[in-house]
Design a protein around this motif. Sequence first.
Motif, short mmCIF file in Angstrom:
data_model
loop_
_atom_site.label_atom_id
_atom_site.label_comp_id
_atom_site.label_asym_id
_atom_site.label_seq_id
_atom_site.Cartn_x
_atom_site.Cartn_y
_atom_site.Cartn_z
N LYS A 7 -3.18 -11.49 -6.20
CA LYS A 7 -3.05 -10.95 -4.72
C LYS A 7 -3.59 -12.17 -3.69
N GLU A 8 -2.98 -12.10 -2.51
CA GLU A 8 -3.59 -13.71 -1.67
C GLU A 8 -3.14 -13.63 -0.76
N LYS A 9 -3.79 -14.13 0.36
CA LYS A 9 -3.64 -14.13 2.17
C LYS A 9 -2.68 -14.88 1.68
N PRO A 12 -3.02 -13.93 9.32
CA PRO A 12 -3.36 -12.72 8.80
C PRO A 12 -1.77 -11.28 9.13
N ASP A 13 -2.10 -10.66 8.75
CA ASP A 13 -2.11 -8.82 7.65
C ASP A 13 -0.35 -9.85 7.23
N GLN A 15 0.19 -10.65 2.88
CA GLN A 15 -0.41 -11.08 1.36
C GLN A 15 0.87 -11.13 1.09
N GLN A 64 4.00 -7.49 5.27
CA GLN A 64 3.62 -7.97 6.31
C GLN A 64 3.05 -6.55 6.98
N ARG A 65 1.76 -6.33 7.00
CA ARG A 65 1.04 -4.88 6.91
C ARG A 65 1.29 -4.09 8.08
N ALA A 74 -1.84 -3.06 1.28
CA ALA A 74 -2.81 -4.38 1.48
C ALA A 74 -4.35 -3.97 0.87
#
Length: 276
Positions: A7-9, A12-13, A15, A64-65, A74
């Motif tokens: 898992k990687e970012k 912002p929001d 991933q 995207q959250r 997320a």
Amino acid sequence: MYKIVKKEKLAPDIQRFFIAAPEVARAAKAGQFVILRLFEGGERFPLTIVSREAKEGLIEIVSQRVGKSTAELALLKTGDLIKDISGPLGQPSEIKRYGRVLVIGGGVGIAPLLPITRALKEAGNEIMAILGVRSKEMFFFEDEFKTISRKIYFTTDDGSLGRKGLVTDVLKMLIDEEEIQRVLAIGPVVMMKAVSNLTKKVNIPTTVSLNPIMVDGTGMCGACRCLINGKSRFACIHGPEFDGHQVDFNTLLRRQNMFLKEEKTALEGFKKKDSQ
Ligand code: FAD
Ligand code: FES
Ligand code: MG
């Protein structure tokens, strides 16, 4: 059960997840998506297959959250398990040698745009790209697009990177300056509508990828019905890609707004119950 291997970012929001799903990885083609259900009783929601490693049995998704289910996703970590992943779903993209293809991505639409752009490049097309987001920290996959595009343009709403303004500002300029054989646009409905309106005037064939509400993903529930050239089509089985010049974007926008209103009413209902 499907294991999250990495898992990687990305922003912002936003991933990315690499998930062990060998059957999906073997069969997936550019333009297809999966429907996830994170746990028993959880909601079903669609995400595009951004890449796959058939040998390792991995698929990559970018999320995207924006609401409940994407917030629950997320929170999951490397090693966690996802209950169900159905797919690959939808029609694969039509990949041909068109000549010069202009790809346009808005917001998280940049993620589903990448696998199709890669396939178009592999088929011998020359790629030009316009990527637009709210602000520079929201960009991701810039390097991936740079390596496959002859020219790349960035736009931001606040002018923090590239041109201040909309992707359509650059599109207008390129329509005047370049010979473009085909446009592919993925992003918010209003963006795909504006792009299609512009290219219709100058007769550039344009593909868009629609994102209506999807539930079963098999053409049974009717949630994803869209009007294409005056006919009902289910985005989950006939799409998600359609000719942008034939899409009734206003109906799509109305249906999405209806869903948002229902979500808000449901949420207010929950809040009321909570306070009792
Ligand atoms: P909610 O609060 O339930 O809803 C927020 C908004 O998300 C809604 O207004 C609606 O527009 C949309 N949405 C909600 N439920 C659904 C649903 N079941 N089906 C479709 N849209 C829904 N998002 C990404 O971040 N990355 C992707 O690669 C991606 N690919 C997609 C591919 C397809 C074919 C489709 C149809 C959608 C894709 N989406 C993608 C959008 C993603 O499915 C929604 O953001 C997600 O379902 C929101 O769920 P939620 O519960 O978090 O938000
Ligand atoms: Fe049910 Fe398309 S998601 S018909
Ligand atoms: Mg939801």
